[in-house]
Design a protein around this motif. Structure first.
Motif, PDB file in Angstrom:
ATOM      1  N   THR A  41     -31.912 -18.403  22.236  1.00 47.68           N
ATOM      2  CA  THR A  41     -32.299 -18.475  23.818  1.00 47.68           C
ATOM      3  C   THR A  41     -31.454 -17.696  24.633  1.00 47.68           C
ATOM      4  OG1 THR A  41     -30.761 -20.553  23.593  1.00 47.68           O
ATOM      5  CG2 THR A  41     -33.234 -20.962  23.090  1.00 47.68           C
ATOM      6  N   GLN A  42     -31.942 -17.949  26.083  1.00 52.24           N
ATOM      7  CA  GLN A  42     -31.333 -17.165  26.964  1.00 52.24           C
ATOM      8  C   GLN A  42     -29.881 -18.097  27.276  1.00 52.24           C
ATOM      9  OE1 GLN A  42     -33.199 -15.875  30.334  1.00 52.24           O
ATOM     10  NE2 GLN A  42     -33.295 -13.910  29.635  1.00 52.24           N
ATOM     11  N   THR A  43     -30.145 -19.536  27.440  1.00 49.63           N
ATOM     12  CA  THR A  43     -29.024 -20.298  27.868  1.00 49.63           C
ATOM     13  C   THR A  43     -28.377 -20.722  26.683  1.00 49.63           C
ATOM     14  OG1 THR A  43     -30.564 -20.861  29.415  1.00 49.63           O
ATOM     15  CG2 THR A  43     -28.770 -22.056  29.140  1.00 49.63           C
ATOM     16  N   ILE A  44     -27.128 -20.659  26.698  1.00 49.91           N
ATOM     17  CA  ILE A  44     -26.505 -21.121  25.670  1.00 49.91           C
ATOM     18  C   ILE A  44     -25.114 -22.209  26.399  1.00 49.91           C
ATOM     19  CG2 ILE A  44     -26.397 -19.065  24.163  1.00 49.91           C
ATOM     20  CD1 ILE A  44     -23.636 -18.232  25.147  1.00 49.91           C
ATOM     21  N   ARG A  77     -32.331 -25.489  24.596  1.00 48.76           N
ATOM     22  CA  ARG A  77     -33.676 -25.351  24.464  1.00 48.76           C
ATOM     23  C   ARG A  77     -34.173 -26.061  25.698  1.00 48.76           C
ATOM     24  NH1 ARG A  77     -35.201 -26.845  18.417  1.00 48.76           N
ATOM     25  NH2 ARG A  77     -34.032 -24.931  17.612  1.00 48.76           N
ATOM     26  N   GLN A  78     -34.967 -25.406  26.814  1.00 51.77           N
ATOM     27  CA  GLN A  78     -35.528 -25.920  27.978  1.00 51.77           C
ATOM     28  C   GLN A  78     -36.018 -27.425  27.745  1.00 51.77           C
ATOM     29  OE1 GLN A  78     -34.893 -25.176  30.906  1.00 51.77           O
ATOM     30  NE2 GLN A  78     -34.034 -23.452  30.305  1.00 51.77           N
ATOM     31  N   THR A 113     -26.712 -13.373  16.862  1.00 53.22           N
ATOM     32  CA  THR A 113     -27.962 -13.138  17.912  1.00 53.22           C
ATOM     33  C   THR A 113     -28.326 -14.598  18.165  1.00 53.22           C
ATOM     34  OG1 THR A 113     -28.455 -11.843  16.113  1.00 53.22           O
ATOM     35  CG2 THR A 113     -30.051 -11.960  17.927  1.00 53.22           C
ATOM     36  N   CYS A 114     -28.487 -14.926  19.745  1.00 55.58           N
ATOM     37  CA  CYS A 114     -28.816 -16.051  20.066  1.00 55.58           C
ATOM     38  C   CYS A 114     -30.230 -16.101  20.417  1.00 55.58           C
ATOM     39  CB  CYS A 114     -28.330 -16.143  21.567  1.00 55.58           C
ATOM     40  SG  CYS A 114     -26.747 -17.061  21.586  1.00 55.58           S
ATOM     41  N   GLU A 145     -27.168 -23.726  21.298  1.00 52.42           N
ATOM     42  CA  GLU A 145     -28.527 -23.318  21.716  1.00 52.42           C
ATOM     43  C   GLU A 145     -28.840 -24.203  22.823  1.00 52.42           C
ATOM     44  OE1 GLU A 145     -33.116 -22.730  20.169  1.00 52.42           O
ATOM     45  OE2 GLU A 145     -31.306 -22.402  18.809  1.00 52.42           O
TER      46      GLU A 145
END
Ligand SMILES: [Fe+3]
Ligand SMILES: [Mg+2]
Ligand SMILES: [Zn+2]
Ligand SMILES: [Zn+2]
Lengths: 336, 768
Positions: free
Chosen positions: A45-48, A149-150, A42-43, A147
Motif C-alpha cells: 500500500t501507499q500508506t505505511i 489499509r484504507q 516492497t510495500c 501496512e
C-alpha cells in the motif's frame, strides 16, 4: 566452558561475521537481506505505519517470555493498535561484554518464534558490543513497518457519549510478573507475563466489525495512564466501573501487599478499545473467541465528549468516584 | 451639656439584634439619633446629655446582644444636629469593610420557652427563631443579610410576623428567618417510597415512636441531614454502621438535656459551658464507669461525643416523649460529603428507614463542630457549625490570597483585608464528590466576600487534590511545606511573629527532601524555617497502604532497624501475616513502594499494632486514638521512660532514634507486661524525648528564642499536648498551643495563608 560475548564480537571482523551467521541469520532467515547495506522491501500500500521501541527490561528472562519476545510483541502491538498490519521488523542489539552466547541464542530464537507467530519478517539488524557496565546485559531496539489499509481506518473523531470501553483481558499481569522475577527471594507470585502479539486478533476485529473508534496497548503506566492520555488527547471523559475491571486474583493479591494499583501496572498482551455501543457486544464476542481475549470485558463508557480537558473517572466499589491521573513518579502517601 | 457622637462598630453585628438593641438603649437613656447597617459595620449617631451618652456607650460595650461579637468600636465627636427622635435607617451597601456573616446559632432560651408554651402562637413550631438564634450561614446565599438573600425568601411573612419583624422593640426585629405556623416551613415524615406519613407536630411524635422501635431516621437539620436512631439499642447502631460503611469510628449522640449528659459522662465547668453555648458543638467527654450506653457507639474508647438539642425540632423530639439519647451522625456514606439538598432523599434511601424532612432549603452544608478539652484548654477536632464563618483578625497582608489546605480534614482560608475567613471542615479530598463540594464552597466564599484571588497557597505534596485545583484556578501558586504550615498556623493562632521553635507531631506530610516528615523540630516564622531535628526515617512498605494497615508500619520498622532479627520479631508479633512479611522483606530491601518516613502518627500506629491494640485501621487515626485511650484520666504513678538516643547526623541535624524504645516495647510485650503500663511508659518517652530534643537544640544554639509552638495532628492527643507543655514550661520555655483552629490538617490553610503573605510581600534583596 561457557561461551561469552567479547568486545571482539563487535569489531566487525571474523567474530562478528560468525555471530551474525550463527546466531541471527540462523534464527531469522532472510540471508538475502544480509548481503546489502539495506533491506529492500516492497510495500503493498501507499500508506505505511512505522514504529520503533527500545527494550531494556530487567531481568531479561521472566516468566512468560524474555526481552526478545517482548521486542517483537511490543513493536507488533504498537503497529496493530494503530490499525496497521505489521509486515517487517528490524532489530538492533546492544550487548554487554561477557554476556553468555547461549543466552543470546535463546533470546534470538524466541524473537524468531514470535515473529513467526505474528507473521512478520525480521529483515535487518545491527549488533554492538560495549564494555562491561556500559549497558545492563542486553538492550534491543526494534523498528516495525506495517501496512495501512484504507478500509481499516480507525476513527477517533466519531467518539461519542455512550461508547463502550473494552479491555481484552486481565490487567497488571506483566507488571507483577516482572516485579516477581526481579526479586526472586520474596517471590510474590508465579504470575506469567501476558506478552503476546495481538495483531491477528485486532486485524480480525477491524475486518469484521465496524464502530471501533480507537485502540491502545496499555503498556508502561498501565490501563489508567493509557486512558488518561486518550481522554486528554481526544477531549472526552471516561467513567470506569472498578468492579468490572478484570484482574487475576494472584495479581490483585500481590497488589494488595505491594500497595500497587493494577490499573497502573504494565501489560504486554492487552488492548483497550473504545467501541460504538451498538457493536460492543460483537467485539466482545469476537475477542472471547480468541485465547488472547478470553477475559475481555466492557469496563466503562464515555461519559461525555467535547470536554475542555478530558478526565478518567473511576466509580469505586464504595460508590464514590475517583479521578485517575497518569502514573506518578512516586507513590507517596497522602494520608496525614 | 449636650453632646453628639458618631460610633462605628464592626464585627458580628448583623442578624444578631444589634440595631434593636441600640434602639432600646437610646430609649433607655433618652437619646436621639440614628442607627444604620452597612455591610460589616453599624453606624450609630447619638445626641443628648453627655453623661447619658457615656452611659449608653458603656452599656453598648459591656453587654451587647449575646450573639454579637464586637470587633472594633471607633467614636468621634460630631456637631449637634438636633434629632427629634431615634430611628433605624435602611441598610447601605458599602464595601470598605469585611462583610460579616453570622454563624448558625442554637435555639435561645426565649424561643425555647415560647416553643413549650401552649399559649404561644409558635407553640411546638419547629422553625421558631429570633435575632438571637436560628439558622444563618447555612441559609444565606449572598450579603447583605436580608430575607431575599436567604432561602427563606420562598416564604412570605404573614401579617403578624411582619409586624414583629418591623417593630424595633420586638426581639424578632429584622430576624430574617422569622416565620410561624401560618406562613413558615413545615416538617414532614416520609417513608422510603416518598409517601408523606405525617406533618408538623404529628410527624415529630411518629418519628419518636419509630426511633423507639429501632428504626433509622434521616433528619434534616441546620447544615444537612443526620442519621438518627436510639442510642440505647446496640442492634440498630450496628445496622447504622453497616449502612454508613463505618465499622468502628465513634458516633456522636444527642442527649435530651444537661441532666441526662451528667448521667453518662464526666463534665468540667468548661465542658458544661461549651455544651450549652450558642455554638453547641459536639464535646468529646469521658464516659462514667456506670454509663449504660452500648459499647458500639465508640468501640475501644472510653469517650463519647455528646451534644445537646440545638434546633427547635430536636427539642420537640425529646420533650415529653421519653426519648433521652439519640445517635446523631451526619448523613453520608463514609468518605462522601454530607447530604443536605432536597434530592438527598435518593442518596440516603439505602441508609435509613424514614425521613423527617422540611422545606426550608439549606443553601450551604455544614457539619457539627467537635471539640475536646485538655483540661483548661479547648481543642478543635472539627471547626464547623457555630464557629464558621467568623473571620479571624491578622496583622499579615493576606488580602487576595487563598490557601487550599491539605488533603484530609480539608479547609480553605480566604484573605480579605485584615481578616482570614476559614471554611468549615469539608472532609477528605479523596474523591470527585468531595473535591466538587470543596470547589463549590470555595466559590461561595469568594462570592460573598467578593475576593478574586491573586495568589493561591498549596501544600508541596505533588499528589494532593488541591494541587490540580490550584493549577485550574490560573493564579500564582505558592507551594508550602506541610509542617512549616502547621508551625505558622499555631504561631498565627497565638499572634506570634518572631521566629520560634516548633514541635510538629503529625501524620504524614511531604518533606523538602522528598521523604515523609511528621516528627519535626523546626525554627522559624511565616518568612522561612529551618529544620533542626527529626525522627529517624524508616520505610512504609506499601505507601498509603501502610497508613491504613498499622502493622505494616511496625514490620517496616523492624525489618529496617534490625535486618538480622527483624523478620523473626515480625513473624512472632504477626504470625497470621507470614506471607505478607516475606514479601515485605523484599519490598524493604529492594525499596519497592516503601517511602522513607519519620512521623509521630506512624510511630503511634506501629506501637498500636505491636501491642495488638489496632492492627488494621478502619478510620483515620484509629490506631493512635485507641492507643492513647488508656491515658485518658489516668493517674501516673511512675516517671519511668524507655531508652532512646539523640545523634547529630551528617547534615548537622539532630536525629531522634527511638529504636531502643521500640525494641524494649517488643520485649515487654513478649514478657506479658501489662499493656496499659507499656502504653504509659511509651507516652512518657515521647514527651521526654521531645523535651530533651528541644533542650539539646537550645544548648547547641543558645541564640534561639525559647518560645515553642505545638502543632500537628498528633497533638489531638490530650496527654501529649498537656504534658509536653507542662514539662517545657518547667524548663523555662514559653509554650503555645492552638486556640482558634485545629492542630491537625484542618488548620493548615491558616498557616499557609500567612506564609504566602510573606512570600508575596517580600522585598526582593536586590531592590534595596
Ligand atoms: Fe499534617
Ligand atoms: Mg511501545
Ligand atoms: Zn431565639
Ligand atoms: Zn407568620
Amino acid at each position: 566452558m561457557v561461551q561469552r560475548i567479547s568486545l571482539a564480537h563487535g569489531e566487525g571482523g571474523e567474530l562478528t561475521h560468525q555471530l551474525i551467521q550463527n546466531v541471527f541469520i540462523k534464527s531469522f532467515g532472510h540471508p538475502e537481506h544480509a548481503q546489502l547495506d539495506s533491506a529492500i522491501v516492497t510495500c503493498p500500500t501507499q500508506t505505511i505505519a512505522v514504529s520503533t521501541d527500545s527494550y531494556v527490561v530487567k531481568p531479561i528472562f521472566f516468566p512468560g517470555g524474555n526481552i526478545g519476545k517482548l521486542a517483537i510483541t511490543g513493536t507488533v502491538n504498537d503497529l496493530a493498535v494503530s490499525g496497521a498490519i505489521p509486515q517487517v521488523i528490524t532489530a538492533a542489539f546492544i550487548i554487554e561484554e561477557g554476556f553468555q552466547l547461549n543466552e543470546l541464542k535463546k533470546v534470538v530464537e524466541s524473537m524468531a518464534a514470535e515473529a513467526e507467530i505474528a507473521k512478520v519478517k525480521i529483515i535487518a539488524g545491527d549488533t554492538k558490543v560495549v564494555e562491561k557496565g556500559s549497558v545492563d546485559r542486553l538492550f534491543i531496539n526494534t523498528t516495525g513497518i506495517g501496512e495501512i489499509r484504507q478500509e481499516h481506518r480507525i476513527n477517533p473523531g466519531a467518539i461519542q457519549k455512550g461508547d463502550c470501553v473494552i479491555v481484552s483481558g486481565t490487567v497488571g499481569d506483566h507488571g507483577i510478573a516482572i516485579l516477581s522475577a526481579r526479586h526472586e527471594h520474596g517471590l510474590f507470585t508465579d504470575v506469567e507475563s501476558d506478552c503476546a502479539s495481538l495483531n491477528h486478533l485486532i486485524q480480525e476485529l477491524l475486518e469484521e466489525i465496524d464502530g471501533i473508534r480507537i485502540m491502545r496497548d496499555p503498556t508502561r503506566g498501565g490501563l489508567a495512564t493509557t486512558l488518561v492520555e486518550l481522554c486528554e488527547d481526544f477531549h472526552f471523559t471516561v467513567e470506569l466501573d472498578e468492579v468490572s475491571i478484570p484482574v487475576r486474583r494472584d495479581v490483585q493479591g500481590a497488589c494488595d501487599i505491594l500497595g500497587f494499583d493494577p490499573l497502573f501496572l504494565a501489560n504486554e498482551g492487552k488492548v483497550v478499545m473504545i467501541v460504538d455501543s451498538k457493536n460492543a457486544h460483537k467485539v466482545l464476542a469476537k475477542m472471547k473467541g480468541n485465547v488472547l481475549g478470553e477475559n475481555a470485558t466492557i469496563i466503562g463508557h464515555i461519559a461525555s465528549s467535547d470536554e475542555q480537558t478530558g478526565k478518567l473517572l473511576l466509580k469505586t466499589a464504595m460508590g464514590t468516584s475517583r479521578r485517575l491521573h497518569r502514573l506518578a513518579g512516586m507513590l507517596l502517601p497522602r494520608i496525614c | 451639656m449636650h453632646k453628639a457622637l458618631k460610633i462605628m462598630v464592626t464585627g458580628r453585628i448583623q442578624g444578631v439584634g444589634f440595631r434593636p438593641f441600640v434602639y432600646s438603649l437610646s430609649k433607655k437613656y433618652g437619646l436621639t439619633g440614628t442607627v444604620q447597617n452597612n455591610i460589616g459595620c453599624v453606624i450609630i449617631v447619638v445626641e443628648g446629655n453627655e453623661k447619658k451618652v457615656a452611659d449608653m456607650v458603656n452599656e453598648l460595650q459591656m453587654s451587647p446582644p449575646p450573639l454579637s461579637k464586637i470587633n472594633q468600636i471607633t467614636m468621634n465627636q460630631i456637631p449637634l444636629n438636633g434629632y427629634q427622635e431615634f430611628s433605624i435607617i435602611s441598610s447601605q451597601i458599602s464595601s470598605n469593610s469585611i462583610p460579616w456573616m453570622s454563624p448558625d446559632a442554637a435555639i435561645c432560651k426565649d424561643c425555647l420557652e415560647e416553643l413549650m408554651d401552649p399559649n404561644n402562637r409558635r407553640f411546638q413550631y419547629p422553625f421558631i427563631n429570633c435575632t438571637q438564634c436560628g439558622p444563618r450561614y447555612t441559609i444565606i446565599d449572598s450579603l447583605p443579610y436580608d430575607r431575599p438573600n436567604t432561602t427563606m425568601r420562598e416564604f412570605e411573612m404573614c401579617q403578624q410576623c411582619r409586624e414583629e419583624y418591623e417593630d424595633p422593640m420586638n426581639r424578632r426585629h429584622h430576624a430574617q428567618p422569622i416565620c410561624c405556623p401560618v406562613c413558615g416551613p413545615i416538617v414532614t415524615l416520609h417513608n422510603q417510597q416518598g409517601e408523606s406519613l405525617a406533618e408538623q407536630q404529628l410527624a415529630v411524635l411518629q418519628t419518636v415512636d419509630l426511633i423507639k422501635q429501632g428504626k433509622i431516621i434521616a433528619i434534616k437539620g441546620i447544615g444537612g441531614y443526620h442519621l438518627a436512631c436510639d442510642a440505647y439499642q446496640a442492634s440498630v447502631i450496628d445496622r447504622l454502621r453497616l449502612a454508613k460503611k463505618r465499622p468502628q469510628r465513634p458516633l456522636a449522640i444527642m442527649v435530651k438535656s444537661l441532666d441526662v449528659a451528667k448521667k453518662l459522662c464526666y463534665m468540667s465547668t468548661k465542658e458544661v459551658k461549651m455544651l450549652t453555648s450558642s455554638e453547641m458543638p459536639i464535646v468529646v467527654l469521658t464516659r462514667l464507669k456506670d454509663c449504660l450506653l452500648p459499647e458500639n457507639l465508640s468501640p475501644g474508647l472510653s469517650t463519647l461525643g455528646i451534644m445537646l438539642p440545638y434546633t427547635p425540632l430536636h427539642h420537640m423530639l425529646f420533650e415529653k416523649t421519653g426519648l433521652e439519647c439519640m445517635v446523631m451522625t451526619s448523613a453520608n456514606s463514609s468518605g462522601l460529603p454530607i447530604q443536605y439538598k432536597n434530592d438527598s432523599v435518593h442518596a440516603l434511601q439505602d441508609m435509613c428507614d424514614y425521613f423527617l424532612t422540611h422545606n426550608r432549603e439549606i443553601h450551604f452544608p455544614v457539619d457539627d463542630s467537635v471539640v475536646q478539652y485538655t483540661g483548661e484548654d479547648m481543642l478543635y477536632l472539627r471547626r464547623a457549625r457555630g464557629f464558621v464563618p467568623d473571620p479571624l483578625k491578622t496583622n499579615a497582608k493576606v488580602d487576595g490570597i487563598i490557601a487550599l489546605g491539605g488533603n484530609q480534614k480539608s479547609t480553605f482560608a480566604v484573605g480579605k483585608e485584615q481578616y482570614i475567613v476559614m471554611s468549615p471542615h469539608i472532609g477528605d479530598l479523596e474523591n470527585e464528590e468531595m473535591i466538587h463540594s470543596f470547589e463549590e464552597q470555595l466559590h461561595h466564599f469568594k462570592d460573598w466576600l467578593s475576593v478574586e484571588e491573586q495568589y493561591i497557597a498549596v501544600d508541596k505534596h505533588p499528589l494532593y487534590a488541591s494541587n490540580s485545583l490550584a493549577k485550574r484556578m490560573k493564579s500564582i501558586v505558592i507551594p508550602i511545606q506541610h509542617h512549616h504550615a502547621h508551625q505558622v498556623s499555631c504561631m498565627e493562632d497565638n499572634g506570634l511573629e518572631e521566629p520560634c521553635l516548633g514541635i510538629i507531631l503529625d501524620g504524614t506530610g511531604y518533606g523538602d527532601d522528598g521523604h515523609i516528615w511528621g516528627f519535626e523540630f523546626l525554627y522559624g516564622n511565616g518568612h522561612s524555617f529551618e529544620r533542626l531535628a527529626h525522627l529517624q526515617y524508616t520505610p512504609l512498605p506499601g505507601g498509603e497502604k501502610a497508613v491504613e494497615e498499622p502493622w505494616r508500619n511496625a514490620v517496616g520498622m523492624l525489618l529496617y532497624l534490625w535486618p538480622e532479627e527483624g523478620k523473626e520479631l515480625s513473624l512472632k508479633l504477626f504470625p497470621e501475616k507470614s506471607k505478607e512479611i516475606n514479601m515485605m522483606e523484599s519490598m524493604v530491601i529492594n525499596q519497592i513502594n516503601s517511602p522513607m518516613a519519620g512521623t509521630c502518627g506512624r510511630l503511634f500506629d506501629a506501637i498500636s499494632a505491636i501491642l495488638g491494640v489496632c492492627v488494621t485501621s478502619t478510620y483515620e487515626g484509629e490506631a493512635a486514638i485507641k492507643l492513647s485511650d488508656p491515658m485518658n484520666g489516668l493517674h501516673m504513678e511512675s516517671d519511668e521512660t524507655y531508652p532512646f538516643q539523640l545523634q547529630t547526623n551528617s547534615e548537622n541535624l539532630l536525629q531522634l532514634d527511638l529504636s531502643p524504645m521500640i525494641y524494649q516495647i517488643i520485649q515487654d510485650r513478649f514478657h506479658k507486661q501489662p499493656i496499659t503500663q507499656i502504653i504509659q511508659t511509651f507516652h512518657r518517652t515521647i514527651v521526654s524525648s521531645c523535651v530533651q530534643t528541644v533542650q539539646k537544640l537550645v544548648e547547641k544554639r543558645p541564640e534561639l528564642n525559647k518560645t515553642v509552638v505545638l502543632s500537628g495532628g498528633s497533638f489531638q492527643n490530650v496527654y501529649l499536648v498537656r504534658e509536653i507543655q507542662k514539662l517545657l514550661q518547667k524548663e523555662g520555655f514559653t509554650v503555645y498551643t492552638h486556640k482558634n483552629v485545629p492542630c491537625h490538617d484542618g488548620g493548615l490553610s491558616f498557616g499557609q495563608i500567612i506564609i504566602a503573605s510573606h512570600a508575596v510581600n517580600k522585598v526582593p534583596l536586590d531592590s534595596k
